[in-house]
Motif scaffolding. Structure first.
Motif, mmCIF file in Angstrom:
data_model
loop_
_atom_site.group_PDB
_atom_site.id
_atom_site.type_symbol
_atom_site.label_atom_id
_atom_site.label_comp_id
_atom_site.label_asym_id
_atom_site.label_seq_id
_atom_site.Cartn_x
_atom_site.Cartn_y
_atom_site.Cartn_z
ATOM 1 N N ASN A 181 -7.144 -1.850 -9.872
ATOM 2 C CA ASN A 181 -6.310 -0.665 -9.687
ATOM 3 C C ASN A 181 -4.846 -0.942 -9.972
ATOM 4 O OD1 ASN A 181 -8.813 -0.382 -7.911
ATOM 5 N ND2 ASN A 181 -8.008 1.692 -7.916
ATOM 6 N N ARG A 182 -4.353 -2.064 -9.447
ATOM 7 C CA ARG A 182 -2.963 -2.425 -9.725
ATOM 8 C C ARG A 182 -2.725 -3.889 -9.391
ATOM 9 N NH1 ARG A 182 -3.011 1.464 -5.935
ATOM 10 N NH2 ARG A 182 -2.413 1.011 -3.780
ATOM 11 N N ALA A 183 -1.711 -4.441 -10.057
ATOM 12 C CA ALA A 183 -1.268 -5.806 -9.808
ATOM 13 C C ALA A 183 -0.068 -5.755 -8.873
ATOM 14 C CB ALA A 183 -0.904 -6.493 -11.118
ATOM 15 N N VAL A 184 -0.055 -6.680 -7.919
ATOM 16 C CA VAL A 184 0.958 -6.672 -6.863
ATOM 17 C C VAL A 184 1.502 -8.093 -6.709
ATOM 18 C CG1 VAL A 184 1.366 -6.155 -4.424
ATOM 19 C CG2 VAL A 184 -0.355 -4.852 -5.689
ATOM 20 N N PRO A 185 2.814 -8.266 -6.502
ATOM 21 C CA PRO A 185 3.314 -9.605 -6.206
ATOM 22 C C PRO A 185 2.549 -10.213 -5.031
ATOM 23 C CG PRO A 185 5.139 -8.091 -6.573
ATOM 24 C CD PRO A 185 3.892 -7.254 -6.538
ATOM 25 N N ARG A 186 2.230 -11.495 -5.130
ATOM 26 C CA ARG A 186 1.388 -12.123 -4.109
ATOM 27 C C ARG A 186 1.927 -11.914 -2.695
ATOM 28 N NH1 ARG A 186 -2.204 -16.070 -4.845
ATOM 29 N NH2 ARG A 186 -1.227 -16.895 -6.727
ATOM 30 N N ALA A 187 3.231 -12.002 -2.524
ATOM 31 C CA ALA A 187 3.823 -11.878 -1.194
ATOM 32 C C ALA A 187 3.605 -10.487 -0.593
ATOM 33 C CB ALA A 187 5.316 -12.197 -1.242
ATOM 34 N N GLN A 188 3.357 -9.497 -1.427
ATOM 35 C CA GLN A 188 3.186 -8.122 -0.955
ATOM 36 C C GLN A 188 1.725 -7.675 -0.970
ATOM 37 O OE1 GLN A 188 5.756 -5.603 -3.338
ATOM 38 N NE2 GLN A 188 7.373 -7.161 -3.342
ATOM 39 N N LEU A 189 0.843 -8.514 -1.493
ATOM 40 C CA LEU A 189 -0.533 -8.091 -1.743
ATOM 41 C C LEU A 189 -1.236 -7.635 -0.474
ATOM 42 C CD1 LEU A 189 -2.954 -7.829 -3.708
ATOM 43 C CD2 LEU A 189 -3.494 -10.224 -3.177
#
Length: 261
Positions: A181-189
């Motif tokens: 669905n979407r890529a998210v920065p690891r820290a915010q995942l």
């Protein structure tokens, strides 16, 4: 195999399954699959749980694949009886779950990891993650549902390229293909996945159940039959208290309180 290979927890209305073999990059073997299934059953039977999240322990891998040494120890019939039946049953169980599932793809999702991802409803992926079906490089091909689910979820030519080459793709490429669905920065995942789970958990669990069944069965029918199935299912929805609670709340300009009946 310890049951600690899969951690099961409940956070309010959210159930969380964590594949917990970080030293093995969360590789799947029979014991881990059986514990994953047991955790899923537990969360499915918990009436307070409305959404199920699936992730991997550590920050390197969601699931980096199957246990290759274990796989290499088998021949065809033994593999069929001892591993293939289990992995197909478990992944199908996720696919057929009446509760929405969210994959929190925190790292590599390769081989069996990508095949598990394909059986989940919604997939959020860390920007650093890599995905792929590298089985061809081992003289194999995907055998845990990957060949069939992938060709039903992305264009056939791209599915063939991924399986014929064994190439890995980035999170951004996976989103562009429609795999995630979407890529998210690891820290915010995790926070973003949890917020999404809470938004879904606010909806009627009964209507979500009927919606999931409508999508699952309708997707396997010709269009005419699928539309007739949808027509029947929305009739069932209008027999629920939640449907009328939602309409009443809209008319009264208040927040609906869905009870699942």
């Amino acid at each position: 195999m310890s049951a600690e290979s899969v951690l099961t927890e409940v956070r309010g209305r959210i159930g969380v399954l964590t594949i917990n073999r970080p030293k093995q990059l969360n590789a799947l073997d029979v014991g881990t699959l059986e514990h994953l299934e047991a955790g899923l059953v537990q969360l499915e039977q918990d009436v307070n749980v409305r959404v199920i999240m699936v992730t991997g322990a550590g920050d390197r891998a969601f699931v980096a694949g199957g246990d290759i040494a274990d796989l290499n120890s088998r021949r065809g019939l033994a593999h069929y009886n001892e591993f293939a039946q289990v992995v197909h049953r478990v992944f199908r169980r996720f696919e057929e779950s009446d509760k929405p599932t969210i994959g929190v793809i925190n790292g590599w999702a390769l081989g069996g990891g990508m095949e598990l991802l394909l059986a989940l409803d919604i997939r959020l992926v860390a920007e650093e993650a890599k995905l792929g079906l590298p089985e061809i490089t081992l003289g194999l091909f995907p055998g845990a549902g990957g060949t069939q689910r992938l060709i039903r979820q992305i264009p056939l030519c791209r599915a063939k390229e991924l399986m014929f080459t064994g190439d890995q793709i980035t999170a951004v490429e996976a989103v562009a293909l429609g795999l995630c669905n979407r890529a998210v920065p690891r820290a915010q995942l995790w926070d973003e996945a949890l917020a999404l789970a809470e938004r879904i958990a606010n909806k009627s669990p009964l209507v979500l159940k009927l919606l999931k069944r409508n999508l699952r069965y309708g997707g396997e029918m010709p269009l005419g039959a699928a539309l007739a199935h949808e027509q029947a299912m929305i009739g069932l929805v209008l027999d629920t208290n939640d449907a009328h609670e939602g309409c009443d709340a809209f008319l009264a300009k208040r927040t609906p309180v869905f009870k699942g009946n």
